[in-house]
Design an enzyme around this catalytic site. Structure first.
Site, PDB file in Angstrom:
ATOM      1  N   GLY A  83     -14.088 -14.027   1.967  1.00 19.00           N
ATOM      2  CA  GLY A  83     -15.552 -12.863   1.342  1.00 19.00           C
ATOM      3  C   GLY A  83     -14.327 -12.971   0.355  1.00 19.00           C
ATOM      4  N   ALA A  84     -13.141 -12.631  -0.330  1.00 18.85           N
ATOM      5  CA  ALA A  84     -12.531 -12.553  -2.180  1.00 18.85           C
ATOM      6  C   ALA A  84     -12.145 -13.816  -2.657  1.00 18.85           C
ATOM      7  CB  ALA A  84     -11.669 -10.817  -1.026  1.00 18.85           C
ATOM      8  N   GLU A 137      -7.994 -11.803  13.944  1.00 24.11           N
ATOM      9  CA  GLU A 137      -8.004 -12.807  12.721  1.00 24.11           C
ATOM     10  C   GLU A 137      -7.503 -13.897  13.040  1.00 24.11           C
ATOM     11  OE1 GLU A 137      -9.710 -11.068   9.246  1.00 24.11           O
ATOM     12  OE2 GLU A 137     -12.281 -10.745   9.826  1.00 24.11           O
ATOM     13  N   VAL A 157     -20.030  -9.691   6.203  1.00 32.58           N
ATOM     14  CA  VAL A 157     -18.749 -10.258   5.863  1.00 32.58           C
ATOM     15  C   VAL A 157     -18.143  -8.619   5.620  1.00 32.58           C
ATOM     16  CG1 VAL A 157     -20.051 -12.181   4.527  1.00 32.58           C
ATOM     17  CG2 VAL A 157     -20.224  -9.350   3.447  1.00 32.58           C
ATOM     18  N   ASP A 183     -27.705   3.982   4.476  1.00 27.74           N
ATOM     19  CA  ASP A 183     -26.546   4.595   3.526  1.00 27.74           C
ATOM     20  C   ASP A 183     -26.472   6.005   3.482  1.00 27.74           C
ATOM     21  OD1 ASP A 183     -23.578   5.207   2.160  1.00 27.74           O
ATOM     22  OD2 ASP A 183     -23.923   3.620   2.047  1.00 27.74           O
ATOM     23  N   HIS A 208     -12.662 -15.214   6.593  1.00 27.61           N
ATOM     24  CA  HIS A 208     -12.344 -14.595   5.744  1.00 27.61           C
ATOM     25  C   HIS A 208     -12.602 -14.757   4.497  1.00 27.61           C
ATOM     26  CE1 HIS A 208     -11.311 -10.101   6.158  1.00 27.61           C
ATOM     27  NE2 HIS A 208     -11.579  -9.483   4.952  1.00 27.61           N
ATOM     28  N   ARG A 224     -16.780  -6.291   7.705  1.00 32.32           N
ATOM     29  CA  ARG A 224     -14.930  -5.607   8.822  1.00 32.32           C
ATOM     30  C   ARG A 224     -16.011  -6.675  10.413  1.00 32.32           C
ATOM     31  NH1 ARG A 224     -12.787  -5.623   5.318  1.00 32.32           N
ATOM     32  NH2 ARG A 224     -11.271  -4.149   4.708  1.00 32.32           N
ATOM     33  N   ASP A 242     -18.182 -13.746   8.599  1.00 30.42           N
ATOM     34  CA  ASP A 242     -17.125 -14.217   7.619  1.00 30.42           C
ATOM     35  C   ASP A 242     -16.261 -12.745   8.395  1.00 30.42           C
ATOM     36  OD1 ASP A 242     -15.445 -15.329   5.381  1.00 30.42           O
ATOM     37  OD2 ASP A 242     -15.506 -13.037   4.417  1.00 30.42           O
ATOM     38  N   LYS A 263     -20.699  -0.434  -3.549  1.00 29.92           N
ATOM     39  CA  LYS A 263     -20.345  -1.377  -4.077  1.00 29.92           C
ATOM     40  C   LYS A 263     -21.206  -2.534  -3.856  1.00 29.92           C
ATOM     41  CE  LYS A 263     -16.899   0.493  -6.789  1.00 29.92           C
ATOM     42  NZ  LYS A 263     -15.966   1.081  -5.660  1.00 29.92           N
ATOM     43  N   VAL A 264     -21.050  -3.383  -2.741  1.00 27.12           N
ATOM     44  CA  VAL A 264     -20.861  -5.063  -2.193  1.00 27.12           C
ATOM     45  C   VAL A 264     -21.985  -4.528  -1.974  1.00 27.12           C
ATOM     46  CG1 VAL A 264     -20.064  -6.579  -0.758  1.00 27.12           C
ATOM     47  CG2 VAL A 264     -18.229  -5.350  -1.704  1.00 27.12           C
TER      48      VAL A 264
END
Length: 594
Positions: free
Chosen positions: A332-333, A311, A280, A221, A330, A282, A306, A201-202
């Site tokens: 991203g969201a 962390e 962005v 992928d 972090h 893991r 990110d 998706k991303v």
């Protein structure tokens, strides 16, 4: 032996029924109707017909999500609870909603006294939830996997552009009273090649936006369909081609054993000198010490990160402090829209689960009666491991799209429910390279989302139906294999397995019959059939202290070609595998992790 036509899967009807297995009054469970006694899956329970369930929100949630919850339940927002306070409060709650900062462990489920029936994770990752304990205590775990997609993609593009034009460094310099126009000359994005590693998706959203910036986009992928990529104007390539040709690399894969430290000293050495990397996804997918070395040597010109292995990262982190690295905490969201979207998505999933509905975003397995699991357990394990083996044999950028599963059994179709087996094979096919947790609830949904079509075929055998299955075969069509001998006469990757004395065994690879226990990991070697081969390979493994658990050789004819299947307890080093490949009679080999 006679062959039956491919079976047709029927979606079972659902009903709500009283459950005596839950200590709460008027508890609800979801069960399946059918001609025979099919498995019963306890999903959720709401305490009391006349009272609302109670939902504890332990971390901040958007108002839109809270409003949804309040329409159906009593909502208790209690933030910054200590583990002890949370354990005390949880016995009064039917559902719990957390983000990433709250540990939902076995102690918490024990403290709930059986009342907690749904845990909602406001986000994608569920590293902070003990899934095994949740399933054991009959608690459904749901997450919010889609709401963050655009936000994460936009942040990836923001880092890409900021890195290319030295925005963060120039900003800090200018605020320090300097005016260093010549120092911070950047590079253009137009005409550059961007490799998107992970075209989910991303990743696909990043690709669309990068195309709009005039970049040439390639992707790797193993699950992405070529036609879906072409629709975006993206070419699917192998991992090796992607990292060797890219000017920019953007990471969008989950952190799994297969992707852990995927970018390391070895892969950095294969990259174009001056490559720029954005992450962005893991933190653990990059070997951070190796990245520092690659930055210092000039192999990697810049990185924009990110996410980090730990962390927050240490304050004295060489990576964070590196002058050619742009970092964010972090984020991203972290947009207002994404936070509201996550709140709504997780609230809808929790409310639906409390109503007794099956959730497409469920990430743990439903409860299955002991008698069903006892009979199917070894075949469930076999199915998952065959799926894992088959997908690891795929190479190239074509993507896995068509899978056929063949069940050989003496039982009539109505007497063998294969839904759990199918779900576990799907789990084996998808989980090694995905962050999605696959189970009976979400298997078909997850496969459909990835364009993966799974057909089932039954071979009806003569004989006693005492055992549910004789063997299972997994076929993957229209792909290339990194181990050519795994290709069957029909041109498909084919693996077959049986259960022997309760233990799953690999019994066929391509057209070669083998017999190796599916424990630990496996090395497959194609060789010229000649004396001494078992000893030579065994000696290489023994010298490197790799314990061999099983070894089996299948051949087409004496002195022709043979396939050796070797079960090993430890993962051999790259040097060890290289030595095996250097044995003159070994024509190809592959190491497969189970």
């Amino acid at each position: 032996m006679s062959t039956s036509a491919a079976s047709t899967l029927r979606t079972p009807s659902l009903k709500l029924s009283l459950s005596s297995r839950n200590p709460l009054p008027s508890a609800f469970s979801v069960s399946f109707n059918g001609k025979r006694a099919l498995p019963r899956y306890v999903i959720v329970a709401c305490s009391g017909m006349s009272s609302k369930p109670t939902v504890l929100v332990a971390e901040k949630l958007g108002e839109a999500g809270l409003d949804l919850l309040k329409e159906f339940a009593n909502v208790d927002c209690a933030y910054n609870l200590t583990p002890e306070e949370l354990c005390t409060k949880i016995s009064l709650c039917d559902a719990l909603i957390v983000r990433s900062g709250t540990k939902v462990n076995r102690e918490l489920f024990e403290s709930s006294g059986g009342r907690l029936k749904v845990v909602g994770r406001a986000g994608v990752g569920i590293d902070n939830v003990d899934l095994a304990a949740a399933t054991e205590f009959g608690c459904l775990v749901v997450n919010a996997p889609t709401a963050n997609t655009v936000a994460a993609a936009e942040h990836g593009i923001a880092l890409l552009a900021a890195m290319a034009r030295n925005v963060a460094q120039a900003d800090a310099s200018t605020k320090a009273g300097k005016w260093q126009r010549n120092k911070y000359v950047g590079v253009s994005l137009v005409g550059k090649t961007l490799a998107v590693l992970g075209f989910g998706k991303v990743g696909s959203e990043v690709a669309r936006r990068a195309k709009g910036l005039g970049m040439h986009v390639i992707a790797h992928d193993p699950y992405a369909a070529a036609d879906r990529a072409r629709a975006v104007g993206v070419e699917l390539v192998s991992f090796e081609e992607a990292i060797a040709t890219a000017d920019f690399i953007s990471l969008h894969m989950p952190l799994t054993p297969a992707t852990s430290k995927m970018l390391n000293d070895e892969t950095f050495a294969k990259m174009k000198k001056g490559v720029r990397i954005v992450n962005v996804a893991r933190g653990g997918v990059i070997d951070e010490e190796a990245l520092v070395r690659a930055l210092d040597s000039g192999i990697v010109a810049q990185a924009a990160l990110d996410v980090f292995t730990v962390e927050p990262p240490p304050k004295d982190s060489k990576l964070v402090q590196h002058e050619n690295v742009t970092v964010t905490p972090h984020l991203g969201a972290s947009t207002m829209e994404a936070q509201e979207g996550v709140a709504i998505e997780v609230a809808e999933a929790v409310v639906g689960a409390l109503k007794g509905e099956l959730a497409a975003t469920a990430v743990n397995a439903p409860m299955v009666p002991a008698e069903v699991l006892t009979e199917l357990k070894p075949f469930v394990v076999l199915g998952e491991k065959l799926g894992r083996l088959a997908v690891q044999l795929v190479t190239g950028g074509s993507g896995v799209k068509n899978v056929k599963v063949t069940y050989a059994s003496s039982r009539a179709p109505d007497d063998l429910d294969t839904r759990l087996l199918r779900a576990m094979i799907t789990k084996g096919l998808i989980e090694p390279i995905s962050s999605v947790f696959v189970n009976l609830v979400n298997a078909d949904y997850t496969a459909k989302q990835r364009g993966l079509r799974i057909a089932e075929e039954r071979i009806l055998l003569d004989g006693s139906p005492e055992n549910p299955l004789e063997f299972i075969q997994v076929h993957i069509a229209n792909v290339e294999s990194k181990f050519a001998s795994a290709i069957s006469e029909s041109g498909e990757i084919k693996v077959e397995g049986r259960v022997k004395d309760g233990v799953p065994h690999l019994t066929k690879v391509g057209s070669f019959e083998v017999d190796v226990s599916l424990e630990g990991s496996i090395i497959l070697c194609r060789q010229v059939d000649q004396p001494g081969m078992i000893g030579k390979v065994g000696s290489v493994l023994g010298e490197e202290n790799v314990n061999v658990s099983f070894m089996s050789v299948g051949r087409v004819a004496p002195r022709k070609h043979a396939v050796m299947a070797i079960g090993v307890d430890e993962q051999p080093s790259r040097e060890t595998l290289k030595k095996i490949g250097e044995i003159p009679a070994v024509e190809e080999f592959v190491f497969l992790k189970l």
